[in-house]
Design an enzyme around this catalytic site. Sequence first.
Site, PDB file in Angstrom:
ATOM      1  N   GLY A  68      -0.447  57.965 -40.450  1.00 50.79           N
ATOM      2  CA  GLY A  68       0.812  58.716 -40.401  1.00 50.79           C
ATOM      3  C   GLY A  68       1.451  59.023 -41.746  1.00 50.79           C
ATOM      4  O   GLY A  68       2.308  59.894 -41.849  1.00 50.79           O
ATOM      5  N   ASP A 123       4.984  55.406 -42.718  1.00 50.66           N
ATOM      6  CA  ASP A 123       5.725  56.562 -42.213  1.00 50.66           C
ATOM      7  C   ASP A 123       7.047  56.148 -41.574  1.00 50.66           C
ATOM      8  O   ASP A 123       8.105  56.677 -41.891  1.00 50.66           O
ATOM      9  CB  ASP A 123       4.865  57.385 -41.232  1.00 50.66           C
ATOM     10  CG  ASP A 123       4.225  56.529 -40.131  1.00 50.66           C
ATOM     11  OD1 ASP A 123       4.483  55.307 -40.077  1.00 50.66           O
ATOM     12  OD2 ASP A 123       3.459  57.082 -39.329  1.00 50.66           O
ATOM     13  N   ASP A 126       9.858  50.769 -37.159  1.00 51.21           N
ATOM     14  CA  ASP A 126      10.448  50.811 -35.820  1.00 51.21           C
ATOM     15  C   ASP A 126      10.795  49.373 -35.419  1.00 51.21           C
ATOM     16  O   ASP A 126      11.798  48.826 -35.866  1.00 51.21           O
ATOM     17  CB  ASP A 126       9.419  51.483 -34.909  1.00 51.21           C
ATOM     18  CG  ASP A 126       9.925  51.802 -33.525  1.00 51.21           C
ATOM     19  OD1 ASP A 126      11.033  51.388 -33.196  1.00 51.21           O
ATOM     20  OD2 ASP A 126       9.212  52.456 -32.750  1.00 51.21           O
ATOM     21  N   LYS A 154      14.053  53.352 -37.956  1.00 50.81           N
ATOM     22  CA  LYS A 154      14.809  53.284 -36.693  1.00 50.81           C
ATOM     23  C   LYS A 154      15.402  51.883 -36.609  1.00 50.81           C
ATOM     24  O   LYS A 154      14.856  51.003 -35.933  1.00 50.81           O
ATOM     25  CB  LYS A 154      13.855  53.464 -35.504  1.00 50.81           C
ATOM     26  CG  LYS A 154      13.436  54.862 -35.189  1.00 50.81           C
ATOM     27  CD  LYS A 154      12.734  54.847 -33.823  1.00 50.81           C
ATOM     28  CE  LYS A 154      11.805  56.006 -33.682  1.00 50.81           C
ATOM     29  NZ  LYS A 154      11.000  55.940 -32.437  1.00 50.81           N
ATOM     30  N   PHE A 175      11.939  59.627 -30.209  1.00 52.98           N
ATOM     31  CA  PHE A 175      10.539  59.667 -30.623  1.00 52.98           C
ATOM     32  C   PHE A 175      10.305  60.920 -31.449  1.00 52.98           C
ATOM     33  O   PHE A 175      10.510  62.037 -30.991  1.00 52.98           O
ATOM     34  CB  PHE A 175       9.597  59.630 -29.417  1.00 52.98           C
ATOM     35  CG  PHE A 175       8.193  59.296 -29.828  1.00 52.98           C
ATOM     36  CD1 PHE A 175       7.817  57.979 -30.061  1.00 52.98           C
ATOM     37  CD2 PHE A 175       7.248  60.296 -30.037  1.00 52.98           C
ATOM     38  CE1 PHE A 175       6.530  57.668 -30.487  1.00 52.98           C
ATOM     39  CE2 PHE A 175       5.962  59.984 -30.459  1.00 52.98           C
ATOM     40  CZ  PHE A 175       5.603  58.670 -30.681  1.00 52.98           C
ATOM     41  N   VAL A 176       9.893  60.706 -32.675  1.00 51.25           N
ATOM     42  CA  VAL A 176       9.749  61.833 -33.602  1.00 51.25           C
ATOM     43  C   VAL A 176       8.280  62.117 -33.913  1.00 51.25           C
ATOM     44  O   VAL A 176       7.439  61.222 -33.879  1.00 51.25           O
ATOM     45  CB  VAL A 176      10.521  61.568 -34.924  1.00 51.25           C
ATOM     46  CG1 VAL A 176      12.012  61.664 -34.700  1.00 51.25           C
ATOM     47  CG2 VAL A 176      10.143  60.221 -35.535  1.00 51.25           C
ATOM     48  N   ASP A 182       2.467  61.518 -35.254  1.00 47.10           N
ATOM     49  CA  ASP A 182       1.799  62.174 -34.128  1.00 47.10           C
ATOM     50  C   ASP A 182       2.301  61.698 -32.776  1.00 47.10           C
ATOM     51  O   ASP A 182       2.942  60.656 -32.655  1.00 47.10           O
ATOM     52  CB  ASP A 182       0.302  61.872 -34.184  1.00 47.10           C
ATOM     53  CG  ASP A 182      -0.009  60.442 -33.729  1.00 47.10           C
ATOM     54  OD1 ASP A 182       0.610  59.509 -34.268  1.00 47.10           O
ATOM     55  OD2 ASP A 182      -0.830  60.271 -32.825  1.00 47.10           O
ATOM     56  N   ARG A 188       0.834  66.288 -36.235  1.00 53.92           N
ATOM     57  CA  ARG A 188       0.889  65.743 -37.595  1.00 53.92           C
ATOM     58  C   ARG A 188       1.105  66.838 -38.634  1.00 53.92           C
ATOM     59  O   ARG A 188       1.649  66.607 -39.704  1.00 53.92           O
ATOM     60  CB  ARG A 188      -0.423  65.011 -37.933  1.00 53.92           C
ATOM     61  CG  ARG A 188      -0.637  63.714 -37.183  1.00 53.92           C
ATOM     62  CD  ARG A 188      -1.732  62.911 -37.868  1.00 53.92           C
ATOM     63  NE  ARG A 188      -2.296  61.868 -37.030  1.00 53.92           N
ATOM     64  CZ  ARG A 188      -1.799  60.639 -36.888  1.00 53.92           C
ATOM     65  NH1 ARG A 188      -0.694  60.312 -37.516  1.00 53.92           N
ATOM     66  NH2 ARG A 188      -2.389  59.750 -36.115  1.00 53.92           N
TER      67      ARG A 188
HETATM   68  P1  XMP Z   1       6.585  49.256 -35.484  1.00 54.30           P
HETATM   69  O1  XMP Z   1       7.218  49.141 -34.132  1.00 54.30           O
HETATM   70  O2  XMP Z   1       5.374  48.394 -35.607  1.00 54.30           O
HETATM   71  O3  XMP Z   1       6.105  50.747 -35.475  1.00 54.30           O
HETATM   72  O4  XMP Z   1       7.569  49.117 -36.605  1.00 54.30           O
HETATM   73  C1  XMP Z   1       5.474  51.344 -36.499  1.00 54.30           C
HETATM   74  C2  XMP Z   1       4.459  52.298 -35.959  1.00 54.30           C
HETATM   75  O5  XMP Z   1       4.790  52.779 -34.639  1.00 54.30           O
HETATM   76  C3  XMP Z   1       4.591  54.159 -34.554  1.00 54.30           C
HETATM   77  N1  XMP Z   1       5.885  54.818 -34.225  1.00 54.30           N
HETATM   78  C4  XMP Z   1       6.077  56.117 -34.077  1.00 54.30           C
HETATM   79  N2  XMP Z   1       5.214  57.144 -34.186  1.00 54.30           N
HETATM   80  N3  XMP Z   1       6.966  58.640 -33.690  1.00 54.30           N
HETATM   81  C5  XMP Z   1       5.671  58.410 -34.006  1.00 54.30           C
HETATM   82  O6  XMP Z   1       4.904  59.365 -34.122  1.00 54.30           O
HETATM   83  C6  XMP Z   1       7.888  57.669 -33.552  1.00 54.30           C
HETATM   84  O7  XMP Z   1       9.055  57.945 -33.269  1.00 54.30           O
HETATM   85  C7  XMP Z   1       7.401  56.332 -33.752  1.00 54.30           C
HETATM   86  N4  XMP Z   1       8.013  55.131 -33.709  1.00 54.30           N
HETATM   87  C8  XMP Z   1       7.049  54.227 -34.004  1.00 54.30           C
HETATM   88  C9  XMP Z   1       4.054  54.574 -35.917  1.00 54.30           C
HETATM   89  O8  XMP Z   1       2.657  54.630 -35.849  1.00 54.30           O
HETATM   90  C10 XMP Z   1       4.476  53.493 -36.859  1.00 54.30           C
HETATM   91  O9  XMP Z   1       3.612  53.311 -37.978  1.00 54.30           O
END
Ligand code: XMP
Length: 208
Positions: A68, A123, A126, A154, A175-176, A182, A188
């Site tokens: 990402g 990227d 979360d 986030k 969700f972005v 992606d 992407r």
């Molecule tokens: P965590 O929860 O481990 O998440 O901090 C990190 C990974 O989760 C994916 N992610 C997203 N991917 N849109 C996306 O395309 C989103 O809104 C999103 N939120 C989490 C992403 O792969 C990130 O590295």
Amino acid sequence: MRQTPPVRAQGLESRLSNTRGVPARWRSDLDCVLISQAQIARRVRSLAREIEGDYRTRDLVIVSLLNGTVMFLADLIRQVSIPLRLDFIGVSSYGAGTTSGELVFTKELRLDVKGRDVLIVDDILDTGRTLKRVIQRLRPLKPRRLRTCVLLDKTSRRIEKVNADYVGFAIPDVFVVGYGLDYAERYRNLPFVGVLSDRLYTSLTTPQ
Ligand code: XMP
């Protein structure tokens, strides 16, 4: 390290109710453009200035998470005009979903980071599970200092106690996609960050 606060993606509520700004091709897939190409470019430039200042006299290794970060990384490092090394780590969560499930490493680091200043670039931060696992993986390699840089944060979804040292934009819980991010490996290539439509998001999160 003097940091500028992350830029808040503003006006989301008004943007969510209309698709203005979304190119016609993507209107049925996206609710809105959350962060425009111009906003991204501005913010990436200022992040690069901060990083450049903080690592001017350091032996910097950037470790980027696949896949990402591809656009963010390419734009960021072209603005950082100090010598640096670059390596990649592959992390992926088992099963398709919007949240990180069980994490597996799909590509290991090749460079020796012992005694060096490592900046992890991702990227989006979360729940924090991914970054936490990557930090746990890198710490035993004994870098001099380990810091983190994410394009999007986030904050409201955080489960793990992990924060990024450099944050592009703090975003709400939506969700972005786009600018490297992606949904089922699509979107992407969008040059902006957009909010995935409720219709698609629901089909992703609802078991069939
Ligand atoms: P965590 O929860 O481990 O998440 O901090 C990190 C990974 O989760 C994916 N992610 C997203 N991917 N849109 C996306 O395309 C989103 O809104 C999103 N939120 C989490 C992403 O792969 C990130 O590295």
